[in-house]
Write an enzyme that holds these catalytic residues in place. Structure first.
Site: not given
Lengths: 157, 157
Positions: B64, B66, B94, B97
């Site tokens: 992801h 992040e 999410c 993260c």
């Protein structure tokens, strides 16, 4: 998510075999002065991913044992999803690792000792994918002892 | 964790500047046919980490925006902790993260549009570190439009 206690499952023998492999990974972390947590991912009785905690060496909070095992296993299967796979990890996955497990849709998570501070179950079982079954307590004492003696030694230094 | 609405903060102008940088990252993801989410991490008005979603190209759910920004920023500062740093991300982080953000002890998270399915706030604000302040709604419409048009196009293919 279904939650099964160790006593309820007939898979104890093979689960112990693979948890011993996760413990080997935890010992590798310990030798490197990392928090001793290890993980393996198994598909059809074959280990397709391994990992141990490397957050200190890599200066990276994302370098948990499970995260590295997920990445290795996804690389092995050539896809993001880990259907029909089991994650074995010596300590209960944290929120981050549970969130990653959700995205993999992994079938089973088998862990050793609980983490009563940051273990995912503190925050509710809905952090995991509804298809994921969780089994806890496999070689829990050995897994927990590794951690507690690591931190006891750290405090004594 | 404190939760501040866009209207309550005097930081809107600089937050928009950095969110535009996160949006640039999201556009790079889009060009690579990845879910268009981007992130930057800022310390003392300097971007010290960037990332965009690469889950498809890397076949890795942990890739992801992040997570990559956290790793890059930690590499920049030479340490695991991101005190006095702000994460700018186009979509609400999410669970994974948010769990990673907890470990970094990052000071602020500024996000654009909410993720009502897997956004961390669906599962409770305690997923984040108590020291972390969250600001939402910065360039939310632009951030959300990128995602919704991406998935609309996918469905039409």
């Amino acid at each position: 998510m279904r939650y099964i206690n160790f006593e309820d499952t007939g898979d104890a023998i093979s689960d112990e075999v693979f948890m011993k492999e996760a413990l080997k990974e935890a010992h590798i972390a310990l030798e490197q002065d990392e928090v001793p947590i290890g993980a393996v991912i198994v598909s059809k009785n074959r280990i397709i991913g391994r990992g141990h905690n490397l957050t200190e060496r890599l200066n990276d909070v994302t370098a948990h044992a499970e995260m590295q095992a997920f990445t290795a296993a996804a690389n092995y299967v050539g896809g993001k999803y880990l259907h029909d796979c089991t994650l074995y990890v010596t300590i209960e996955p944290c929120v981050m690792c549970a969130g990653a497990a959700y995205w993999t849709q992994i079938s089973r998570i088998v862990f050793g000792a609980r983490d009563e501070k940051r273990g995912f179950s503190v925050f509710g079982s809905q952090l995991l994918h509804p298809k994921t079954t969780v089994i806890s307590g496999i070689l829990a004492e050995e897994s927990a002892t590794l951690i507690t003696s690591f931190f006891r030694n750290k405090r004594a230094q």
